[in-house]
Each structure stands twice: as structure tokens, then as C-alpha cells.
Write a protein that holds these residues in place. Structure first.
Motif, PDB file in Angstrom:
ATOM      1  N   ALA A  82      13.223  37.629 -27.107  1.00 50.22           N
ATOM      2  CA  ALA A  82      13.415  36.306 -26.612  1.00 50.22           C
ATOM      3  C   ALA A  82      14.577  36.135 -25.624  1.00 50.22           C
ATOM      4  O   ALA A  82      14.910  34.973 -25.046  1.00 50.22           O
ATOM      5  N   GLN A  84      17.862  36.099 -26.529  1.00 60.70           N
ATOM      6  CA  GLN A  84      19.093  35.667 -27.065  1.00 60.70           C
ATOM      7  C   GLN A  84      20.182  36.684 -27.670  1.00 60.70           C
ATOM      8  O   GLN A  84      19.592  37.275 -28.472  1.00 60.70           O
ATOM      9  N   LYS A 134      24.334  29.928 -23.666  1.00 59.11           N
ATOM     10  CA  LYS A 134      23.718  31.173 -23.493  1.00 59.11           C
ATOM     11  C   LYS A 134      24.481  32.260 -23.019  1.00 59.11           C
ATOM     12  O   LYS A 134      25.697  32.054 -22.709  1.00 59.11           O
ATOM     13  N   VAL A 214      10.930  32.761 -22.103  1.00 61.86           N
ATOM     14  CA  VAL A 214      12.305  32.437 -22.298  1.00 61.86           C
ATOM     15  C   VAL A 214      13.239  33.382 -21.869  1.00 61.86           C
ATOM     16  O   VAL A 214      14.436  33.050 -21.164  1.00 61.86           O
ATOM     17  N   ARG A 215      13.096  34.662 -22.305  1.00 57.92           N
ATOM     18  CA  ARG A 215      14.008  35.767 -21.911  1.00 57.92           C
ATOM     19  C   ARG A 215      14.225  35.968 -20.347  1.00 57.92           C
ATOM     20  O   ARG A 215      15.337  35.930 -20.131  1.00 57.92           O
ATOM     21  N   ASP A 218      14.234  30.814 -18.652  1.00 57.71           N
ATOM     22  CA  ASP A 218      13.957  29.646 -19.518  1.00 57.71           C
ATOM     23  C   ASP A 218      13.677  28.371 -18.795  1.00 57.71           C
ATOM     24  O   ASP A 218      12.798  27.627 -19.393  1.00 57.71           O
ATOM     25  N   ALA A 221      10.218  28.864 -17.895  1.00 61.89           N
ATOM     26  CA  ALA A 221       9.294  28.560 -19.089  1.00 61.89           C
ATOM     27  C   ALA A 221       9.037  27.339 -19.547  1.00 61.89           C
ATOM     28  O   ALA A 221       7.916  26.914 -19.735  1.00 61.89           O
ATOM     29  N   ARG A 222      10.140  26.318 -19.413  1.00 60.73           N
ATOM     30  CA  ARG A 222       9.949  25.247 -19.630  1.00 60.73           C
ATOM     31  C   ARG A 222       9.258  24.368 -18.682  1.00 60.73           C
ATOM     32  O   ARG A 222       8.216  23.474 -19.132  1.00 60.73           O
ATOM     33  N   VAL A 226       6.521  26.036 -22.017  1.00 56.81           N
ATOM     34  CA  VAL A 226       6.804  26.476 -23.148  1.00 56.81           C
ATOM     35  C   VAL A 226       7.968  25.533 -23.975  1.00 56.81           C
ATOM     36  O   VAL A 226       8.991  25.125 -23.282  1.00 56.81           O
ATOM     37  N   LEU A 228      11.031  25.358 -25.490  1.00 54.50           N
ATOM     38  CA  LEU A 228      12.345  26.049 -25.739  1.00 54.50           C
ATOM     39  C   LEU A 228      12.836  26.025 -26.979  1.00 54.50           C
ATOM     40  O   LEU A 228      13.162  27.086 -27.600  1.00 54.50           O
ATOM     41  N   LYS A 232      13.432  29.276 -29.283  1.00 55.08           N
ATOM     42  CA  LYS A 232      14.483  29.899 -29.675  1.00 55.08           C
ATOM     43  C   LYS A 232      14.942  29.884 -31.031  1.00 55.08           C
ATOM     44  O   LYS A 232      15.406  30.931 -31.530  1.00 55.08           O
TER      45      LYS A 232
END
Length: 273
Positions: A82, A84, A134, A214-215, A218, A221-222, A226, A228, A232
Motif C-alpha cells: 500500500a 504506507q 504521508k 494507492v501506493r 493515491d 486511485a481515488r 478506490v 482510500l 489505508k
């Protein structure tokens, strides 16, 4: 041009990989070829027979490696999957270990699962900052959690035993004491194998592809739909669960838990793994 390139690529894959995966179902398979399934079966049989092949000290090291690999896989799902960052992985292992130290003997199995569950709940809490920050800022937030956990481990004497730590008797299974690494190995396999297979399958499914989206970016992805928040928080909780289970198994191997087992340097080591 496209049909020709596809034909050449498929021919190359059949020649060297012996398989062409054209559907998600095929891509999610653990072993998609007869040779792969045979190799997987032989490897699993080797793991089952390992205590009969090694002397006590190499078996102890193998058990320690299996536990460490399980914890590293949990961090990989978060960082590599992911994207994070986390510098508090050792703290989650400590949570699992201290929880397991209160449920030992015949209840060791429950203690390891409960340790993973409590660590996962804390992982959800730690994942909340990732919704706003992040990179290096998230690393600092997780670093703060590591120091807070270290303080709790050393000072909450009623639960953790303080700097002296806690000791626990060997785990028991059907009345048999798992007091040697050779016996404890099968308890470790019972937890590690399903979690390894689950981790592999997860990264190859829709949820795993959401992790990777997301990785990589992000925001994109949104835009692609996705969630988020869900991704996460799920990544942090899942990573913490793996760490908590690994910590519980480590407590069974060491038969003791002290704050010195879970400092910041251990988190950095797992990040390097």
C-alpha cells in the motif's frame, strides 16, 4: 500488429514459463502449472519434516526465521503493497507478545490470536494519520507510536511487568507441552502458512491491486474509484495483525517478554527486510 505481438508473447511464455495467464482467476492461483504444484507440495512436505532433519540449535534458528519472516511479510503488505511507511512495527509485535504472555499453556493458541486482534485494532488507530499525511510526516507519526509503546512496556508494570518483563510456561496442545523448538515449529507453521498464502493471494486480487494503486498514486486511485480510507486503514490493520501474531509466537519461543525485545532498532530492521 497487436495480434502478432500477443502471439509472440504467448509463445515466449509457453516456452519459458509453461503458462499464459489470461484471466484474473489464473493470475490469483498459487501454482498454475503441474510443475509448480509439485514444487509447492515438495516444499510443504519439507517444512513438515524439518524437525526430523535438523539438530536443536538449527531448528531454533529456523523457527526464529519463520517468525521473523511472518512479521516482515506483514510490513511488506503495508509498505510494499500500500506504500504506507511505518516505523512502529516492533511495537505491534510487543503488543502481541505481551497479550500472549497472559494466555499461556492450553490457552496459548487463543493468546496468539488475541494478540494479533488487539494489534490490528491499534493498527486501525495508527492508520488514521495516513488519511491526512504521508511520506516523512507519516514516518514521524508512527515513530511517535513506537516510543509511546516502549514507554508503556517499561512502566505499565501490572500488565507488562515493567523492565523485568514477564515469563510464561510452554504452550500446550492436546496436553503436549511445546517446550522445544522442534515441537513449537508446528504451532508456528499452523499460523505462518495460512497467513503466507493469504498474503500472496491478497496482493493478486482486486483488493491487492487497490493497495498498489494507492501506493503508486493515491490521487489517481481515488479518481478511479478506490476507497482510500478503507484501503489505508485495512493495510495498517492487516500489517499490525501479522506483527501481533509474530510477537505472540516469539513470546512462546523465548518463554519471556521484555521491552528490550521490541525497540526502535527492531522496527528499522523489519523495514530493511
Amino acid at each position: 500488429m497487436y495480434p502478432l505481438s500477443k502471439q509472440l508473447t504467448d509463445a515466449f511464455s509457453r516456452r519459458f514459463a509453461r503458462a499464459v495467464r489470461e484471466t484474473y482467476r489464473e493470475d490469483e492461483a498459487y501454482a498454475s502449472t503441474p510443475l509448480g504444484r509439485l514444487a509447492l507440495g515438495v516444499f510443504l512436505l519439507f517444512l513438515v519434516l524439518l524437525p526430523f532433519l535438523l539438530s536443536p540449535y538449527p531448528m531454533y534458528v529456523a523457527t526464529l526465521v519463520a517468525i521473523g519472516t511472518l512479521s516482515a511479510l506483514g510490513l511488506h503488505l503495508l509498505v510494499g503493497g500500500a506504500g504506507q511507511i511505518s516505523l512502529g512495527h516492533a511495537a505491534f509485535m510487543g503488543v502481541g507478545a505481551y497479550t500472549a504472555s497472559h494466555l499461556y499453556g492450553p490457552l496459548a493458541f487463543l493468546g496468539i490470536l488475541l494478540g494479533g486482534g488487539i494489534a490490528a485494532l491499534l493498527g486501525l488507530v495508527l492508520g488514521l494519520p495516513s488519511l491526512r499525511i504521508k511520506g516523512v510526516y507519516l514516518a514521524i507519526a508512527t515513530l511517535a507510536f513506537q516510543f509511546l509503546a516502549d514507554y508503556v512496556f517499561k512502566n505499565w508494570e501490572g500488565v507488562t511487568g515493567g523492565i523485568r518483563g514477564r515469563t510464561l510456561p510452554p504452550a500446550e496442545l492436546f496436553g503436549l507441552a511445546l517446550d522445544t523448538p522442534e515441537k513449537l515449529w508446528y504451532l508456528v507453521l499452523f499460523f505462518t502458512l495460512p497467513l503466507f498464502f493469504y498474503g500472496k493471494r491478497l496482493l493478486m486480487t482486486r483488493a491487492g491491486r487497490a493497495f498498489m494503486a494507492v501506493r503508486d498514486n493515491d490521487l489517481s486511485a481515488r479518481v478511479a474509484g478506490v476507497d482510500l480510507v478503507r484501503v489505508k486503514l485495512m493495510a495498517f490493520a492487516l500489517s499490525a495483525f501479522y506483527a501481533g501474531v509474530a510477537g505472540g509466537l516469539l513470546a512462546q519461543l523465548y518463554k519471556a517478554v521484555t521491552p528490550e525485545y521490541f525497540p526502535l532498532t527492531v522496527s528499522i530492521q523489519y523495514l530493511a527486510m
